[in-house]
Structures are given as structure tokens and as C-alpha cells.
Scaffold this motif. Sequence first.
Motif, PDB file in Angstrom:
ATOM      1  N   PRO A  57       0.811  -1.226   0.000  1.00  0.00           N
ATOM      2  CA  PRO A  57       0.000   0.000   0.000  1.00  0.00           C
ATOM      3  C   PRO A  57       0.844   1.276   0.000  1.00  0.00           C
ATOM      4  N   ASN A  58       0.370   2.231  -0.770  1.00  0.00           N
ATOM      5  CA  ASN A  58       0.947   3.563  -0.830  1.00  0.00           C
ATOM      6  C   ASN A  58      -0.254   4.488  -1.014  1.00  0.00           C
ATOM      7  N   PRO A  59      -0.693   5.168   0.048  1.00  0.00           N
ATOM      8  CA  PRO A  59      -1.933   5.954  -0.033  1.00  0.00           C
ATOM      9  C   PRO A  59      -1.981   6.948  -1.193  1.00  0.00           C
ATOM     10  N   GLY A  60      -0.898   7.638  -1.434  1.00  0.00           N
ATOM     11  CA  GLY A  60      -0.889   8.607  -2.535  1.00  0.00           C
ATOM     12  C   GLY A  60      -1.081   7.937  -3.883  1.00  0.00           C
ATOM     13  N   ALA A  61      -0.419   6.824  -4.107  1.00  0.00           N
ATOM     14  CA  ALA A  61      -0.548   6.090  -5.365  1.00  0.00           C
ATOM     15  C   ALA A  61      -1.950   5.503  -5.506  1.00  0.00           C
ATOM     16  N   ILE A  62      -2.523   5.031  -4.399  1.00  0.00           N
ATOM     17  CA  ILE A  62      -3.878   4.474  -4.446  1.00  0.00           C
ATOM     18  C   ILE A  62      -4.876   5.555  -4.845  1.00  0.00           C
ATOM     19  N   VAL A  63      -4.768   6.727  -4.239  1.00  0.00           N
ATOM     20  CA  VAL A  63      -5.694   7.830  -4.554  1.00  0.00           C
ATOM     21  C   VAL A  63      -5.583   8.211  -6.030  1.00  0.00           C
ATOM     22  N   ILE A  64      -4.382   8.384  -6.538  1.00  0.00           N
ATOM     23  CA  ILE A  64      -4.236   8.801  -7.935  1.00  0.00           C
ATOM     24  C   ILE A  64      -4.728   7.718  -8.885  1.00  0.00           C
ATOM     25  N   GLU A  65      -4.489   6.455  -8.575  1.00  0.00           N
ATOM     26  CA  GLU A  65      -4.970   5.367  -9.438  1.00  0.00           C
ATOM     27  C   GLU A  65      -6.486   5.299  -9.439  1.00  0.00           C
ATOM     28  N   VAL A  66      -7.109   5.452  -8.282  1.00  0.00           N
ATOM     29  CA  VAL A  66      -8.568   5.446  -8.219  1.00  0.00           C
ATOM     30  C   VAL A  66      -9.127   6.596  -9.053  1.00  0.00           C
ATOM     31  N   MET A  67      -8.529   7.763  -8.941  1.00  0.00           N
ATOM     32  CA  MET A  67      -9.005   8.917  -9.717  1.00  0.00           C
ATOM     33  C   MET A  67      -8.839   8.675 -11.214  1.00  0.00           C
ATOM     34  N   PHE A  68      -7.690   8.158 -11.629  1.00  0.00           N
ATOM     35  CA  PHE A  68      -7.465   7.868 -13.045  1.00  0.00           C
ATOM     36  C   PHE A  68      -8.435   6.804 -13.546  1.00  0.00           C
ATOM     37  N   LEU A  69      -8.701   5.788 -12.741  1.00  0.00           N
ATOM     38  CA  LEU A  69      -9.657   4.756 -13.139  1.00  0.00           C
ATOM     39  C   LEU A  69     -11.058   5.344 -13.309  1.00  0.00           C
ATOM     40  N   LEU A  70     -11.468   6.195 -12.383  1.00  0.00           N
ATOM     41  CA  LEU A  70     -12.783   6.830 -12.503  1.00  0.00           C
ATOM     42  C   LEU A  70     -12.872   7.701 -13.749  1.00  0.00           C
ATOM     43  N   ILE A  71     -11.832   8.463 -14.024  1.00  0.00           N
ATOM     44  CA  ILE A  71     -11.811   9.315 -15.219  1.00  0.00           C
ATOM     45  C   ILE A  71     -11.932   8.460 -16.477  1.00  0.00           C
ATOM     46  N   ALA A  72     -11.186   7.368 -16.536  1.00  0.00           N
ATOM     47  CA  ALA A  72     -11.221   6.501 -17.713  1.00  0.00           C
ATOM     48  C   ALA A  72     -12.592   5.845 -17.869  1.00  0.00           C
ATOM     49  N   ILE A  73     -13.183   5.402 -16.773  1.00  0.00           N
ATOM     50  CA  ILE A  73     -14.513   4.789 -16.839  1.00  0.00           C
ATOM     51  C   ILE A  73     -15.543   5.807 -17.330  1.00  0.00           C
ATOM     52  N   LEU A  74     -15.492   7.015 -16.808  1.00  0.00           N
ATOM     53  CA  LEU A  74     -16.424   8.051 -17.250  1.00  0.00           C
ATOM     54  C   LEU A  74     -16.218   8.389 -18.727  1.00  0.00           C
ATOM     55  N   ALA A  75     -14.989   8.410 -19.175  1.00  0.00           N
ATOM     56  CA  ALA A  75     -14.708   8.691 -20.586  1.00  0.00           C
ATOM     57  C   ALA A  75     -15.277   7.597 -21.488  1.00  0.00           C
ATOM     58  N   ILE A  76     -15.153   6.350 -21.070  1.00  0.00           N
ATOM     59  CA  ILE A  76     -15.720   5.243 -21.861  1.00  0.00           C
ATOM     60  C   ILE A  76     -17.242   5.339 -21.879  1.00  0.00           C
ATOM     61  N   LEU A  77     -17.850   5.624 -20.756  1.00  0.00           N
ATOM     62  CA  LEU A  77     -19.304   5.772 -20.712  1.00  0.00           C
ATOM     63  C   LEU A  77     -19.766   6.906 -21.622  1.00  0.00           C
ATOM     64  N   ARG A  78     -19.035   8.004 -21.625  1.00  0.00           N
ATOM     65  CA  ARG A  78     -19.357   9.130 -22.513  1.00  0.00           C
ATOM     66  C   ARG A  78     -19.276   8.704 -23.969  1.00  0.00           C
ATOM     67  N   ASN A  79     -18.238   7.938 -24.316  1.00  0.00           N
ATOM     68  CA  ASN A  79     -18.081   7.454 -25.692  1.00  0.00           C
ATOM     69  C   ASN A  79     -19.223   6.528 -26.069  1.00  0.00           C
ATOM     70  N   LEU A  80     -19.598   5.640 -25.171  1.00  0.00           N
ATOM     71  CA  LEU A  80     -20.687   4.706 -25.462  1.00  0.00           C
ATOM     72  C   LEU A  80     -22.019   5.432 -25.633  1.00  0.00           C
ATOM     73  N   ARG A  81     -22.260   6.439 -24.814  1.00  0.00           N
ATOM     74  CA  ARG A  81     -23.493   7.228 -24.941  1.00  0.00           C
ATOM     75  C   ARG A  81     -23.515   8.005 -26.251  1.00  0.00           C
ATOM     76  N   ALA A  82     -22.373   8.506 -26.683  1.00  0.00           N
ATOM     77  CA  ALA A  82     -22.289   9.241 -27.943  1.00  0.00           C
ATOM     78  C   ALA A  82     -22.561   8.336 -29.139  1.00  0.00           C
ATOM     79  N   ARG A  83     -22.209   7.073 -29.028  1.00  0.00           N
ATOM     80  CA  ARG A  83     -22.458   6.123 -30.110  1.00  0.00           C
ATOM     81  C   ARG A  83     -23.924   5.742 -30.236  1.00  0.00           C
ATOM     82  N   ALA A  84     -24.622   5.790 -29.093  1.00  0.00           N
ATOM     83  CA  ALA A  84     -26.034   5.339 -29.094  1.00  0.00           C
ATOM     84  C   ALA A  84     -26.976   6.343 -29.744  1.00  0.00           C
TER      85      ALA A  84
END
Length: 84
Positions: A57-84
Motif C-alpha cells: 500500500p501507498n496511499p498517494g498512489a492508491i488515490v491517484i490510481e482510483v481517480m485515473f480509473l474513474l476518469i477513464a470509466i467516465l470517458a468510456i461511458l461518454r463514448n458509449l453514450r455518444a455512439r447510441a
Amino acid sequence: MIEELAWFDAVGLIGSAIIVAAYYMATRGLLPADKIPFNAANIAGGSLEMISLIYRPNPGAIVIEVMFLLIAILAILRNLRARA
């Protein structure tokens, strides 16, 4: 040093390599940063890094990874909604 790497360290390094490769390709114009493949690479790489962070565990690395994962998930959802 290689002999001292645990399996989860290797998994984290693979995750880092995936993220760096995607970022490099995006900066070279080979992989659009606003499209699903780039964000999927970030999710895959970030997930592998999170596995390694469970064991070292490294709290700083965990926080940044969680944030990057959320950003990427939201970006994919946005792309999927744009396709529909």
C-alpha cells in the motif's frame, strides 16, 4: 533486483508499462486520448497497478490510481453514450 520482485510487483510494472505505452501513443497521435482504446488501456494498466498496491500500500498512489480509473470509466461511458 529482478530476483527480489514479488509477483505483485511484476503485475504493477506491467500495468505501468501499459499506461506509459498508451500515453506515448496518444502523444504521438497514434491513439486518440478521447477514445475507448486509450481509456481501456488506462483501466487495464491502472487495475494491474491497484493489484500491486493491495500488497504494498501507498496511499498517494492508491488515490491517484482510483481517480485515473474513474476518469477513464467516465470517458468510456461518454463514448458509449455518444455512439447510441
